[in-house]
Design an enzyme around this catalytic site. Structure first.
Site, PDB file in Angstrom:
ATOM      1  N   ASP A  14       0.858  -1.199   0.000  1.00 43.70           N
ATOM      2  CA  ASP A  14       0.000   0.000   0.000  1.00 43.70           C
ATOM      3  C   ASP A  14       0.892   1.247   0.000  1.00 43.70           C
ATOM      4  OD1 ASP A  14       0.989  -0.489   2.564  1.00 43.70           O
ATOM      5  OD2 ASP A  14      -0.768   0.329   3.591  1.00 43.70           O
ATOM      6  N   HIS A  55       9.736  -0.198   8.972  1.00 42.74           N
ATOM      7  CA  HIS A  55       8.738  -1.273   9.100  1.00 42.74           C
ATOM      8  C   HIS A  55       8.792  -2.233   7.913  1.00 42.74           C
ATOM      9  CE1 HIS A  55       6.829   0.335  12.636  1.00 42.74           C
ATOM     10  NE2 HIS A  55       6.513   1.470  12.061  1.00 42.74           N
TER      11      HIS A  55
HETATM   12  C1  BDR Z   1       2.767  -0.461   8.697  1.00 39.12           C
HETATM   13  O1  BDR Z   1       1.661   0.430   8.517  1.00 39.12           O
HETATM   14  C2  BDR Z   1       1.898   1.314   7.439  1.00 39.12           C
HETATM   15  O2  BDR Z   1       1.708   2.622   7.871  1.00 39.12           O
HETATM   16  C3  BDR Z   1       3.321   1.102   7.014  1.00 39.12           C
HETATM   17  O3  BDR Z   1       3.452   1.229   5.613  1.00 39.12           O
HETATM   18  C4  BDR Z   1       3.651  -0.282   7.481  1.00 39.12           C
HETATM   19  O4  BDR Z   1       3.314  -1.243   6.508  1.00 39.12           O
HETATM   20  C5  BDR Z   1       3.449  -0.155  10.010  1.00 39.12           C
HETATM   21  O5  BDR Z   1       2.589  -0.392  11.077  1.00 39.12           O
HETATM   22 CA    CA Z   2       2.934  -0.612   4.160  1.00 31.08          CA
END
Ligand code: BDR
Ligand code: CA
Length: 303
Positions: A8, A238
């Site tokens: 995403d 992340h």
């Molecule tokens: C996840 O949530 C999204 O905001 C980031 O892209 C990542 O995949 C982190 O909690």
């Molecule tokens: Ca993500």
């Protein structure tokens, strides 16, 4: 390694995609898109834009637009920006989506590459749950599903108990953890150990003015969010930490447990142990200095 990233994009997704395109050990077979940081049409457009910028060449198959059981969705503009790529007000709409939708593409690629394909899911798990529904053999055809998501016995990041990707479609995530997929969960336990600082992004822009400069620019907004919530002067890696777990699991420590996702009430999106479920390898630690060095090194391979 044959890899599909379900994504995403999203600022930290963009770094993970840049790294995947650069890594010689990864054969990127496609990107599948989902709502999450943005609406799905923005995720797909951003994915195509990013591939073009990074010189990647693979299909972008568009996926789910809504969480299971939902009729609306509200993206996280305050974290990733109005179009998902930081302060960028418009993102060029380059190329076209693949003719197949994400779930059909995932199912077919898993069939054609049975036992070899790894899917790295760095958004909500709706497309993965859809693929499981579409083909009962999807779980056995896939080599492994590596998820960025979840918080196992540690605090969440979107609520006190839930991590964002799992929170955004808790029923889909629960169906995934109930399935026979071989799952590695790289959640906040591991990703919060990593930190990219503003100086890291300055260095990226020096080593690779075009791609590193772009990553620095889009991360300005993301760093601003982390600064505003007072968490840290920098941002966790992340999504790129989940990508690294696909190619170098030996740099991680794991604990094994079956998992369930709470789907109602205040704890919605929480990932909890459930001994009746198939075992999930949960990353509890990562060699953080190594992970940051990997990000820096992969970005430095660009112009
Ligand atoms: C996840 O949530 C999204 O905001 C980031 O892209 C990542 O995949 C982190 O909690
Ligand atoms: Ca993500």
């Amino acid at each position: 390694m044959k890899l599909i990233i379900d994504t995403d994009p999203g600022v930290d997704d963009a770094l993970a995609i840049a790294m995947a395109v650069a890594m010689p050990e990864i054969e990127l077979l496609g990107l599948t898109t989902v709502f999450g940081n943005t609406f799905t049409y923005q995720s797909s457009r951003n994915a195509r834009y990013l591939l073009n910028l990074f010189g990647g060449d693979c299909p972008v198959a568009e996926g789910a637009t809504l969480p299971y059981g939902a009729t609306t969705y509200d993206p996280a503009d305050e974290v990733h920006g109005p179009e998902g790529l930081g302060a960028m007000a418009t993102v060029p709409d380059i190329g076209r989506n693949h003719a197949e939708g994400a779930a059909a593409f995932l199912v077919r690629m898993a069939q054609e590459n049975s036992g070899e394909l790894v899917v790295c899911a760095i958004g909500p798990l709706t497309n993965i749950a859809d693929a499981l529904k579409l083909d009962p053999a999807f779980a056995s055809n896939l080599k492994e599903l590596v998820i960025m998501g979840g918080a196992f016995e540690v605090p969440g990041n979107i609520t006190p108990l839930a991590e964002a990707n799992i929170f955004h479609d808790a029923p889909a995530a629960d169906a995934v953890f109930a399935s026979d997929l071989r799952i590695v969960m790289v959640g906040l336990n591991a990703t919060m150990q990593t930190l990219l600082t503003p100086e890291n992004f300055v260095d990226m822009s020096k080593s690779a003015p075009k791609v590193g400069g772009f990553l620095r620019e889009i991360h300005e907004f993301y760093l601003g969010f982390y600064r505003s919530v007072g968490v840290m002067d920098g941002c966790p890696m992340h999504d790129s930490t989940a990508l690294l777990a696909c190619i170098a699991p030996e740099q991680f420590t794991f604990q094994t447990s079956g998992l369930r996702v709470i789907c109602t009430g205040d704890a919605i999106g929480q990932t909890v142990a459930d001994a009746s479920r198939p075992p999930v390898r949960i990353a509890t630690g990562v060699a953080a200095t190594w992970a940051v060095a990997q990000a820096m090194a992969q970005v430095a391979t660009y112009d």
